[in-house]
Design a protein around this motif. Structure first.
Motif, short mmCIF file in Angstrom:
data_model
loop_
_atom_site.label_atom_id
_atom_site.label_comp_id
_atom_site.label_asym_id
_atom_site.label_seq_id
_atom_site.Cartn_x
_atom_site.Cartn_y
_atom_site.Cartn_z
N TYR C 12 0.88 -1.17 0.00
CA TYR C 12 0.00 0.00 0.00
C TYR C 12 0.90 1.21 0.00
O TYR C 12 1.57 1.46 1.00
N VAL C 17 2.99 -4.78 2.80
CA VAL C 17 2.23 -5.45 3.85
C VAL C 17 2.24 -6.97 3.66
O VAL C 17 1.81 -7.71 4.53
N SER C 37 -1.55 -8.96 15.25
CA SER C 37 -2.35 -7.99 14.52
C SER C 37 -1.47 -7.16 13.59
O SER C 37 -0.39 -6.75 13.98
N GLY C 38 -1.95 -6.98 12.37
CA GLY C 38 -1.21 -6.16 11.43
C GLY C 38 -0.11 -6.90 10.70
O GLY C 38 0.67 -6.30 9.97
N SER C 39 -0.03 -8.21 10.87
CA SER C 39 1.08 -8.94 10.26
C SER C 39 0.81 -9.25 8.79
O SER C 39 1.71 -9.73 8.09
N GLY C 40 -0.41 -9.02 8.30
CA GLY C 40 -0.68 -9.22 6.88
C GLY C 40 -1.53 -10.45 6.58
O GLY C 40 -1.64 -10.84 5.42
N LYS C 41 -2.15 -11.03 7.60
CA LYS C 41 -2.95 -12.24 7.39
C LYS C 41 -4.14 -11.95 6.48
O LYS C 41 -4.37 -12.64 5.48
N THR C 42 -4.90 -10.92 6.84
CA THR C 42 -6.07 -10.57 6.03
C THR C 42 -5.66 -10.23 4.61
O THR C 42 -6.32 -10.60 3.65
N THR C 43 -4.54 -9.53 4.49
CA THR C 43 -4.06 -9.17 3.15
C THR C 43 -3.78 -10.40 2.32
O THR C 43 -4.15 -10.46 1.14
N1 LIG Z 1 -6.32 -0.44 2.62
C1 LIG Z 1 -5.15 -0.31 3.27
N2 LIG Z 1 -4.38 0.78 3.07
C2 LIG Z 1 -3.20 0.92 3.70
N3 LIG Z 1 -2.70 0.02 4.56
C3 LIG Z 1 -3.42 -1.09 4.81
C4 LIG Z 1 -4.68 -1.30 4.18
N4 LIG Z 1 -5.16 -2.49 4.61
C5 LIG Z 1 -4.25 -2.98 5.47
N5 LIG Z 1 -3.19 -2.13 5.59
C6 LIG Z 1 -2.00 -2.36 6.41
O1 LIG Z 1 -1.46 -3.59 6.08
C7 LIG Z 1 -0.97 -4.25 7.21
C8 LIG Z 1 -1.53 -5.66 7.26
O2 LIG Z 1 -2.91 -5.59 7.42
P1 LIG Z 1 -3.82 -6.88 7.58
O3 LIG Z 1 -5.22 -6.44 7.59
O4 LIG Z 1 -3.44 -7.88 6.56
O5 LIG Z 1 -3.39 -7.38 9.02
P2 LIG Z 1 -3.91 -8.64 9.83
O6 LIG Z 1 -2.75 -9.55 9.99
O7 LIG Z 1 -5.12 -9.20 9.20
O8 LIG Z 1 -4.23 -8.00 11.23
P3 LIG Z 1 -5.48 -8.25 12.21
O9 LIG Z 1 -5.16 -9.46 13.01
O10 LIG Z 1 -5.48 -7.02 13.07
O11 LIG Z 1 -6.71 -8.39 11.37
C9 LIG Z 1 -1.35 -3.41 8.40
O12 LIG Z 1 -0.20 -2.74 8.84
C10 LIG Z 1 -2.36 -2.45 7.87
O13 LIG Z 1 -2.24 -1.21 8.51
#
Ligand SMILES: Nc1ncnc2c1ncn2[C@@H]1O[C@H](COP(=O)(O)OP(=O)(O)OP(=O)(O)O)[C@@H](O)[C@H]1O
Ligand SMILES: [Mg+2]
Lengths: 278, 265, 353
Positions: C12, C17, C37-43
């Motif tokens: 991003y 990410v 949290s924030g490690s990129g799993k959802t991504t």
């Molecule tokens: N649309 C976006 N624009 C900018 N940064 C983003 C966006 N979506 C996610 N991020 C960043 O990407 C990183 C990974 O996000 P992600 O949602 O994959 O985390 P996660 O591992 O699913 O965390 P969680 O357990 O909190 O859901 C985070 O640092 C987040 O701030």
């Protein structure tokens, strides 16, 4: 933002409404500005601008427009803030009905206010009637309706709800616990308003204020219904030149100036309030 | 609660009533009263009569009412379509392109309606597109002016719409059009209803551009109200104004009933 | 092949990410994506679904390169944290949505909706609106909706996090049952809850700060973690800084300890990982004297916090009739086989691991 779809079709879809807007609004607007530098005598010159700028009527209209709009906006902001404050934080039975009434008020045209004010403050209206009945005088003291103050009163009345609505929405989102916490710490009402509520409401206040400023600058119905020769504003002058005097080049010049003034003041206001608000 | 003492609260409420009633309630009451009055020279109106309404619902006035209703209906329908389309397509664009589109569609709000009217007059008074002198130029003006508000409300509603819905739909194999038709538009329906109401009310009361453009055979109600007061018959004007407000309210009420039916929360 | 990430990188703006992500989920396998949290799993999950486009790399589903395909052509089922049930449709319409969108005839849709609802035990709620359901019921409908399209892969993003603890363990068992009944469906299950990952997953992929840190079966990761980060994120761990000795042992502060050193070079700095439940109270192999600094009663176990040579050790021991008090001097021990030697400096704090 990373998206999976190609951008070309999206741009095409957006192009259709933009093209419609261009045909129905942008093109006429450009043509209007073009006309303002194309006098009837042919060719292109700023001669009409010189004439218009030189005229006393125009300069008065310009001054009137700006100061009436500024005064009305200030009035709307103060009044709207106070009223919204009471509805949101010192609620009384019927406060919701009042909020609903404010919404309804927004859906009526502005000139109705002037029409009504004639019956209230006009020379043969309620206020003067009451005065003559009580004092026995031949004439009442209220004669401000055909002055700029009459326009300002009508504009404040009509546009205050436009400030109240975003404010009420913002107040609705303010956590009541914040106010309770502040008052449990011994803060009194004026202090809470100043230090807790006002900072939170600034963006809404700025948004409402900028909208009202533009609407006041552009207001025509209220001025038209006031029917006073003394109160000419730029929109009124556009109408007079175009429809009553059929002087289209001059009308186009005034209109161009009007647009420039509106957009400039609006731009300044937004820039300033963005810095103050966010 | 902000003010804790009973007396303090009373004082605040008294101040509220003192500001609110004369400023906002009085004008509307006065209009209604005047519409039933034969004369008004003194503290209160006198000579109650229904004559003004009698005149307000026939002949020229009735034609004006239908003209206003038709203009408002056409303008809001067109504006809602264009505004929704613009908002939806802007939403799919990048941040910068979206900002530009929002700005373009907000322009008609920032430009004085009188000027917009004059611009249309200048543009469409000569071939190839000769609209001046027809009702279409009035409808066009209203459409342009209220599209800005339709676009703004739909844009705001789109911003509040959780993207999870459309993403869930897409993950289930639904194409963008299907998602738009079956998921996004139904979810936007309450906001679209509100936007339609706003557009309708604005168009019903539009005076500025209309004064510049109206042809002799298409006099919307606000023009007639002005005509009446300008001729020195403010009571007829009041009756017409009350008819205008009443009709607007009725339509808004009908729309809000549809809206509550369409909201799922 | 179920799902394959091939060098997938997502950014991003300037922040990366998801960084060179390589992972394969076999057909029918449940893979948990575990990480803070924030490690990129959802991504990572959204890259499979098609809601983010990788800047680099490819995503494969079922042997098909889907990197350039829009979400609606990928043949996935997805359940998100908020469920995203369509509020204006009844349960049966929600579940049938994907089928209707793909042009499945009405009669067949009805049949498959019924099956999907039966599978999740929601048959009797078919005519309800989502707002008339409890959180757990909404969750089941969301799963039924995703399963109705018979996807080859099911993506689940923290599907249980909106539920309370009791409901969550019940749903966990339900998901395990679903997995047995649908042996061909690959599942990618995002969570930051290690219990969920350990319970449900065939394998766990551990993520930290945009990177894949470790992959393995729950047993492997728990018993034989390869990095300090995995050790501390999958279960609890005592991590002791040690020096590898010459004779197949390690030196911790003043103590010589027995531990499998593998092919670690003598004299190297390393970290010894011992699970708290493997630490016993009293004398035994690898005895370590220390002072009790805290004691927590956890029902079936006591957790002792013991300070030894300037380090704090956690010991989970069966409930003690007569627990020591803070300040008491005790000896703790652990079996050499319960210890794992990890290379030093593989915690979550360094950038390149
Ligand atoms: N649309 C976006 N624009 C900018 N940064 C983003 C966006 N979506 C996610 N991020 C960043 O990407 C990183 C990974 O996000 P992600 O949602 O994959 O985390 P996660 O591992 O699913 O965390 P969680 O357990 O909190 O859901 C985070 O640092 C987040 O701030
Ligand atoms: Mg996440």
């Amino acid at each position: 933002m990373a998206e999976a779809r190609p951008w070309a079709p999206r741009l095409l879809w957006a192009g259709v409404p933009v093209a419609l807007l261009a045909a129905g609004f942008l093109y006429p607007l450009v043509l209007l500005v073009w006309q303002s530098v194309s006098p009837d005598t042919g060719g292109h010159s700023f001669a009409v601008y010189q004439d218009v700028f030189g005229s006393e009527v125009f300069r008065r209209a310009l001054g009137n427009t700006v100061w009436i709009a500024a005064a009305s906006t200030a009035g709307c902001l103060v009044l709207g803030f106070v009223l919204a404050l009471v509805i949101a934080f010192v609620p009384f039975p019927g406060a919701r009905a009042v909020a609903r009434f404010v919404d309804v008020f927004l859906s009526f045209p502005s000139f109705l206010i002037t029409l009504a004010l004639v019956f209230v403050y006009g020379s043969a209206g309620m206020a003067n009637g009451l005065w003559t009945d009580v004092t026995g005088a031949a004439e009442g003291p209220f004669a401000f309706l055909t002055t700029p103050w009459g326009v300002i009163l009508a504009e404040v009345t009509y546009f205050t709800p436009f400030v109240m609505r975003p404010l009420l929405a913002a107040f609705g989102q303010l956590d009541p616990a914040q106010i309770e916490a502040a008052s449990s710490l011994g803060a009194r009402a004026p202090r809470i308003v100043r230090q807790v509520i006002l900072p939170d409401a600034l963006p809404a206040l700025a948004a409402g204020g900028s909208l009202v400023l533009v609407m006041c600058l552009n207001e025509f119905g209220i001025v038209l219904f006031t029917g006073a020769k003394g109160v000419t504003t730029l929109p009124m002058l556009v109408y007079t030149k175009a429809i009553l005097e059929s002087d289209y080049p001059a009308a186009c010049v005034v209109a161009t100036v009007n647009v420039a003034v509106s957009l400039t003041l609006y731009g300044i206001y937004r820039a300033v309030s963005r810095r103050a608000g966010a | 609660m902000l003010v804790h003492s009973r007396g303090g609260r009373r004082a605040v409420w008294a101040l509220f009533a003192l500001l609110f009633l004369p400023l906002f309630a009085l004008p509307l009451l006065v209009l209604v009263a005047a519409s039933f009055a034969g004369h008004w020279s003194g503290a209160l109106p006198s000579g109650p009569t229904l004559d003004h309404y009698d005149a307000a619902v026939r002949g020229e006035s009735l034609r004006a009412l239908t003209a206003s209703l038709a203009t408002a209906a056409a303008a809001s329908a067109l504006a809602l379509t264009a505004g929704t389309w613009a908002a939806l397509s802007a939403h799919a664009l990048g941040r910068r392109a979206r900002r530009v589109m929002d700005l373009l569609f907000m322009l008609p709000v920032a430009v004085p309606s009188v000027v917009a009217g004059l611009a249309l007059l200048v543009a469409f008074s000569k071939p190839p597109v000769l609209l001046n002198g027809t009702r279409w130029i009035v409808i066009l003006a209203h459409t342009v002016l209220v599209t800005a508000f339709a676009h703004q409300s739909v844009t705001a509603a789109l911003g509040r719409l959780d993207p999870a819905y459309e993403q869930a739909a897409a993950s289930l194999g639904a194409r963008p059009w299907y998602v738009l038709w079956r998921v996004r538009l139904p979810l936007l329906l309450p906001s679209l209803g509100a936007a339609a109401g706003l557009c309708f009310a604005l168009s019903m009361g539009e005076l500025s551009a209309t004064m510049m453009l109206y042809p002799p055979d298409w006099l919307p109600l606000p023009v007639l109200v002005f005509g009446a007061t300008d001729r020195g018959s403010p009571f007829t004007g009041s009756a017409l104004a009350v008819v205008l407000m009443g009709t607007t309210l009725l339509v808004l009420l009908a729309l809000s009933r549809i809206r509550t039916k369409a909201s799922y929360r | 092949m179920g799902i394959r990430f091939e060098d997938v990188t997502v950014a991003y703006g300037r922040t990366t990410v998801l960084d060179s992500f390589d992972l394969t989920v076999e057909p029918g396998e449940v893979m948990a994506l575990l990480g803070p949290s924030g490690s990129g799993k959802t991504t990572a999950l959204r890259a499979v679904a098609g809601f983010v486009t990788p800047a680099r790399g490819r995503v494969w589903i079922d042997g098909r390169d889907v990197t350039k395909l829009p979400p609606y052509q990928r043949g996935i089922g997805m359940v998100v944290q908020s469920y995203a049930l369509f509020p204006h449709m009844r349960v049966d319409k929600n579940v049938g949505f994907g089928l209707r969108a793909q042009g499945v005839p009405r009669a067949e849709t009805a049949e498959r909706v019924e099956q999907a609802l039966a599978l999740t035990g929601m048959g009797e709620f078919a005519r309800r609106y989502p707002r008339e359901l409890s959180g757990g019921q909404q969750q089941r409908v969301a799963i039924a909706r995703a399963l109705a399209v018979r996807p080859q892969v099911l993506l689940l993003d923290e599907p249980l996090s909106a539920l309370d603890a009791r409901l969550r363990s019940g749903m966990l068992a339900e998901l395990a049952r679903l997995h047995r009944e649908l042996p061909d469906v690959s599942m990618l299950y995002v969570t930051h809850d290690q219990i969920e990952a350990l319970t449900l997953a065939d394998r766990i992929a551990v993520m930290d700060r945009a990177r894949l840190r470790d992959v393995g079966t729950p047993q492997e990761l728990y018993r034989r973690p390869r990095t300090e980060f995995t050790a501390s994120f999958v279960g609890n761990a005592n991590l002791l800084p040690v020096t590898v000795g010459r004779d197949g042992g390690v030196r911790f502060a003043e103590h010589d300890l027995q531990a499998p050193t593998g092919d670690a070079a003598p004299g190297a700095e390393a970290t010894l990982c011992v699970r708290p439940h493997a630490v016993g109270l009293g004398d035994g192999p690898n005895p370590l004297p220390g002072t009790v600094t805290g004691i927590q009663w956890r029902g079936a176990t006591h957790r002792l916090l013991v300070e030894t040579a300037g380090h704090r050790l956690m010991a989970d021991v069966g409930e003690l009739r007569d627990p020591p008090a803070p300040g008491d001097t005790v000896t703790v021990h652990f079996a050499p086989d319960d210890a794992v030697l990890l290379p030093a400096g593989t915690g979550g704090d360094d950038r390149d691991g």
